[in-house]
Design a protein around this motif. Structure first.
Motif, short mmCIF file in Angstrom:
data_model
loop_
_atom_site.label_atom_id
_atom_site.label_comp_id
_atom_site.label_asym_id
_atom_site.label_seq_id
_atom_site.Cartn_x
_atom_site.Cartn_y
_atom_site.Cartn_z
N TYR A 220 1.14 -1.22 0.13
CA TYR A 220 0.21 -0.05 -0.10
C TYR A 220 0.89 1.62 -0.09
O TYR A 220 2.20 1.55 0.27
CB TYR A 220 -1.03 0.22 0.68
N GLN B 85 -0.06 5.58 1.21
CA GLN B 85 -0.57 5.80 1.84
C GLN B 85 0.70 7.21 1.71
O GLN B 85 1.21 7.43 2.39
CB GLN B 85 -0.55 5.94 3.91
N MET C 286 -4.47 10.60 3.30
CA MET C 286 -5.37 9.79 2.90
C MET C 286 -5.80 8.47 3.27
O MET C 286 -4.16 7.85 4.23
CB MET C 286 -5.06 9.92 1.71
N GLY C 287 -6.61 7.80 3.88
CA GLY C 287 -6.23 5.95 3.39
C GLY C 287 -5.15 5.54 2.74
O GLY C 287 -4.19 5.46 2.33
N LEU C 288 -4.93 4.02 3.16
CA LEU C 288 -4.10 3.07 2.27
C LEU C 288 -4.68 3.04 0.71
O LEU C 288 -5.68 2.66 1.11
CB LEU C 288 -3.90 1.74 2.99
N LEU D 230 -4.27 -0.18 -2.31
CA LEU D 230 -3.73 -0.39 -2.70
C LEU D 230 -2.92 -0.67 -3.76
O LEU D 230 -3.31 -0.48 -4.69
CB LEU D 230 -4.40 -1.72 -2.61
N GLU E 244 -5.20 -0.51 -6.59
CA GLU E 244 -5.61 0.94 -7.40
C GLU E 244 -5.28 1.13 -8.26
O GLU E 244 -5.21 2.00 -8.44
CB GLU E 244 -6.49 1.46 -6.81
N PHE F 265 3.49 0.72 2.88
CA PHE F 265 2.94 0.07 3.96
C PHE F 265 3.02 -1.78 3.39
O PHE F 265 2.48 -1.68 2.13
CB PHE F 265 1.93 0.28 4.50
N GLY G 210 6.74 0.67 7.75
CA GLY G 210 6.37 1.82 6.77
C GLY G 210 7.99 2.28 6.26
O GLY G 210 8.85 1.72 7.03
N LEU H 266 -8.82 4.27 10.06
CA LEU H 266 -9.26 3.69 9.02
C LEU H 266 -10.39 1.85 8.80
O LEU H 266 -9.80 1.06 9.60
CB LEU H 266 -7.51 3.37 8.41
N GLY I 7 -10.55 2.75 2.89
CA GLY I 7 -11.40 4.24 3.23
C GLY I 7 -9.62 4.63 3.62
O GLY I 7 -9.36 4.62 3.70
N SER I 8 -9.87 6.22 3.09
CA SER I 8 -9.78 7.33 3.11
C SER I 8 -9.26 7.61 4.67
O SER I 8 -8.35 8.69 4.99
CB SER I 8 -9.86 8.53 2.32
#
Lengths: 114, 111
Positions: free
Chosen positions: A35, A37, A41-43, A45, A59, A90, A108, B88, B102-103
């Motif tokens: 992932y 980050q 923002m989130g993680l 893929l 993604e 990550f 990370g 998350l 999710g974000s």
């Protein structure tokens, strides 16, 4: 009791340079993930490997390649680094045969591309 | 594209209040749902997992799952400043092999 180990922890690259991020897990998990980050923002893929010998795009795969070297190791390669790839990366692993088991994360890698 | 959406933040609550975090997902076939907490500069750590419709409680945390409506939520009771972090939501897709996040929602608990 290492769990998921990522190397390196920090890296600065110049635009156009290449590098490989290493990830190893000692939990005998089948699935491994990469992932990225970005701030706020989130993680997201990048790639995942459901089992040894298989890899699939996530993604945001553009600009990356992966290798599932064996069951323990899953590496992420940047062939020609770009500033847009500045991020925290990550690695994670889990065993999808155990549907209700969570993913475990490495510490990370902070990558800066200048 | 499998999607996981979280309510926009940041979210601020006073100490002792209930914090409510929400998440929706796109795939009706999803089986596993996780809430992770991430402190700044650290890796995500699991708080709760839930797989069946209804509520699941663990201390001050309650996860709620409604598969028909495709949402999962996390309630934090008696919020503490130490709960300040990004939360998350993660959902498995595709035979439980793909794990999508999710974000995140940034929570601040004010003393």
């Amino acid at each position: 009791n290492a769990g998921v180990t990522q190397t390196p922890k920090f890296q600065v690259l110049k635009t156009g340079q290449s590098m490989t991020l290493q990830c190893a897990q000692d939990m005998n998990h089948n699935s491994m993930y990469w992932y990225r980050q970005d701030p706020g923002m989130g993680l997201r893929l990048i790639y995942y490997s459901a089992s040894e010998g298989t890899t699939d795009k996530g993604e945001v795969p553009n600009g990356y390649n992966v290798s599932r070297l064996n069951k323990r190791e899953f590496s992420l390669r940047l062939e020609s680094a770009a500033p847009s790839q500045t991020s925290v990366y990550f690695c994670a692993s889990r065993d999808p045969a155990e549907v209700y088991v969570e993913a475990f994360f490495g510490q990370g890698t902070r990558l800066t591309v200048v | 594209q499998k999607e996981v959406e979280q309510n926009s933040g940041p979210l601020s609550v006073p100490e002792g209040a209930i914090a409510s975090l929400n998440c929706t997902y796109s795939d009706r076939g999803s089986q596993s749902f996780f809430w992770y907490r991430q402190y700044s500069g650290k890796s995500p750590e699991l708080i709760m997992s839930i797989y069946s419709n209804g509520d699941k409680e663990d201390g001050r945390f309650t996860a709620q799952l409604n598969k028909a409506s495709q949402y999962v939520s996390l309630l934090i009771r008696d919020s503490q400043p130490s709960d300040s972090a990004t939360y998350l939501c993660a959902v498995t897709f595709g035979s439980a092999r793909q794990l999508t996040f999710g974000s995140g929602t940034q929570l601040t608990v004010l003393p």
